[in-house]
Design an enzyme around this catalytic site. Structure first.
Site: not given
Ligand code: NAD
Length: 492
Positions: A174, A248, A282, A329, A383
């Site tokens: 997903k 992550e 990230c 964002q 963040e």
């Molecule tokens: P997000 O948490 O909003 O969404 C991530 C994914 O989770 C999306 O596919 C979203 O649709 C899904 N999602 C959202 N709510 C959900 C729920 N309740 N249950 C299941 N799935 C759900 O994050 P984003 O805005 O897409 O990405 C940015 C974030 O990702 C930042 O915090 C960044 O630091 C982090 N990130 C971390 C790493 C790492 O490896 N540590 C790498 C890249 C990005």
């Protein structure tokens, strides 16, 4: 007409039963790129059922053969690298040079995990009893749910899909609704290289689609990359239901610049780490902890560079920084700039969105540097995930390390110093999962563990051999060929 995309379930591209759809736009131009399924619980259920059905056969497929399929996928990514990279840029905005890096990372990971098909080493150790053989082998979890963010549209899915597959799991994927095109591309490639139906399934959708996937009892393991808030919700659910979960999450990464640093090198690292991918990594450096003796020179030179970075559509080769990914964002970045000002920090450059000319059609926010930042301010703790970085002054290495460690996250730290003793002391004292010496906070390689401590993760690691530990469990096997009852710990 923008193209209409479908889910991929049980080897077939199909419309969602939900009959709902969403559009994705190019964040640099506002133009619609495609229409994608907003999948419901029925669609997720079908995808999980297909993955369950395919799993036993996939697990029986010898791991070297699983690896060969991945190898062919890597070859296809190489052949299509330019096209894949351009689509990364059009759907999430990073400049083409960086998009090529995103695709290259997926290629590297896919080749690497292809090799792991012949290298899933276990343990064979002597038993404490005679005529008894003792070993430990890996076994898959079954069905893995891969839930990904938008900032590395091809690399992050590859970090999850490739180790999960080579370890013998089937997958329901997903992706983020902000990077669906690359998700389509990677799954299409896996289909074309001959992955059997049901081994990888793709359901597009918003957050509810992800939640439905997490909650499906047939999913054995959830691998999530995204924000700390969502990750913790998922972890709580998985904890209550005894489900394996790999998280992550975010970062509040710092570059420490000591008085004895090579200033030019540190500046280059800071600009690249703070504003690369428009700060939406990230691993982005959102804090620059600079020793007092160097602060005036470092901040003047940093502002001179940050304020001249060229913004625009990432497909233009001369552009150095693309747009922010979407309207929410952009609003988040604007609101944090307001918070910083209220807290008493000074905007040294940037600070408000671009509202005039061609760029007004996209979500452009200029490189922004806050000066006079105190370590406990919200802008130095939370963040932001945009092109905003903080200058924080420190007196010594010890103070810099303490400030660095005192945030809720623990992904990356980098330190610039010419003193090898200080470099080793920092390496010892820094508590993040990744440390760089004399390099920026960006630059992870796929064959080493990737991940962080505290709010960044839950103890698992992506990439390297560590990834196989996430996507498999140990099975310990004892074979007793003595022909009699032998009792461990008792027969001595
Ligand atoms: P997000 O948490 O909003 O969404 C991530 C994914 O989770 C999306 O596919 C979203 O649709 C899904 N999602 C959202 N709510 C959900 C729920 N309740 N249950 C299941 N799935 C759900 O994050 P984003 O805005 O897409 O990405 C940015 C974030 O990702 C930042 O915090 C960044 O630091 C982090 N990130 C971390 C790493 C790492 O490896 N540590 C790498 C890249 C990005």
């Amino acid at each position: 007409m923008p193209q209409r995309f479908q889910n991929f379930i049980d080897g077939r591209w199909q419309d969602p039963k939900s009959e709902k759809w969403f559009d994705r736009e190019n964040p640099a131009t506002g133009e619609t790129l495609g229409t994608f399924p907003d999948s419901g619980r029925n669609d997720v259920g079908d995808a999980v059922a297909a993955a369950v059905k395919a799993q036993a056969e996939w697990q029986r497929t010898p791991a070297p053969h699983r690896g060969e399929i991945l190898f062919r996928a890597a070859e296809m990514m190489v052949a299509r690298k330019e096209e894949l990279s351009r689509e990364v840029t059009t759907e999430m905005g990073k400049v083409l040079k960086e998009a090529r890096g995103d695709v290259q990372e997926a290629i590297d990971m896919t080749y690497y995990m292809a090799g792991e098909g012949r290298r899933q080493f276990g343990h064979v150790v002597p038993s404490e009893l005679p005529d008894k053989f003792a070993m430990a082998v890996r076994q898959p979890h079954g069905v893995v749910a891969a839930i990904t963010p938008w900032n590395f549209p091809l690399a992050i899915p590859s970090w999850k899909l490739m180790p999960a597959l080579v370890a013998g799991n089937t997958v329901v994927f997903k992706p983020s609704p902000y990077s669906p095109l690359s998700a389509y591309n990677i799954v299409r490639i896996l289909e074309e290289v001959g992955l059997a139906p049901g081994v990888v399934n793709l359901v597009f959708g918003e957050d509810d689609t992800g939640a439905a996937l997490v909650e499906d009892p047939r999913v054995g393991m959830v691998s999530f990359t995204g924000s700390m808030e969502v990750g913790r919700e998922i972890a709580a659910y998985c904890g209550r239901h005894g489900k394996r979960v790999h998280l992550e999450m975010g970062g509040k990464n710092a570059i420490i610049v000591l008085d004895d640093a090579d200033v030019e090198l540190a500046l280059e690292g800071a600009v690249w780490s703070a504003f690369g991918t428009t700060g939406q990594r990230c691993t982005a450096a959102s804090r620059l902890i600079v020793q007092r003796g160097l602060m005036a020179e470092f901040s003047d030179r940093l502002m001179a560079r940050a304020s001249t970075l060229r913004l625009g559509n990432g497909l233009d080769d001369s552009v150095e920084m693309g747009p922010v990914v979407n309207q929410p964002q952009l609003q988040k970045v604007e609101s944090y700039v307001g918070i910083g000002v209220e807290e008493g920090a000074t905007i040294a450059c940037g600070g408000s969105r671009l509202k005039d000319g061609e760029l007004a059609k996209g979500y452009f926010f200029p490189p922004t540097v806050f000066a006079d930042v105190k370590p406990k301010m919200r802008i130095a703790q939370e963040e932001i995930f945009g092109p905003v970085t903080d200058l924080i002054a420190c007196a010594s290495l010890e103070e810099a390390v303490a400030v660095n460690n005192d945030v809720p996250y623990g992904l990356v730290t980098s330190i610039y110093t010419r003193d090898v003793t200080k470099a080793f002391k920092a390496m010892e004292g820094i508590t993040t999962g990744i440390v760089y010496v004399n390099a920026g906070t960006i630059g992870a390689e796929v064959h080493l563990p990737f991940g962080g401590t505290k709010g960044t993760g839950n103890g698992h690691r992506e990439a390297g051999i560590a990834a196989l530990d996430s996507y498999s469990e140990w099975k310990t096997v004892y074979v007793d060929y003595s022909g009699r009852l032998q009792k461990a710990q008792i027969d001595r």
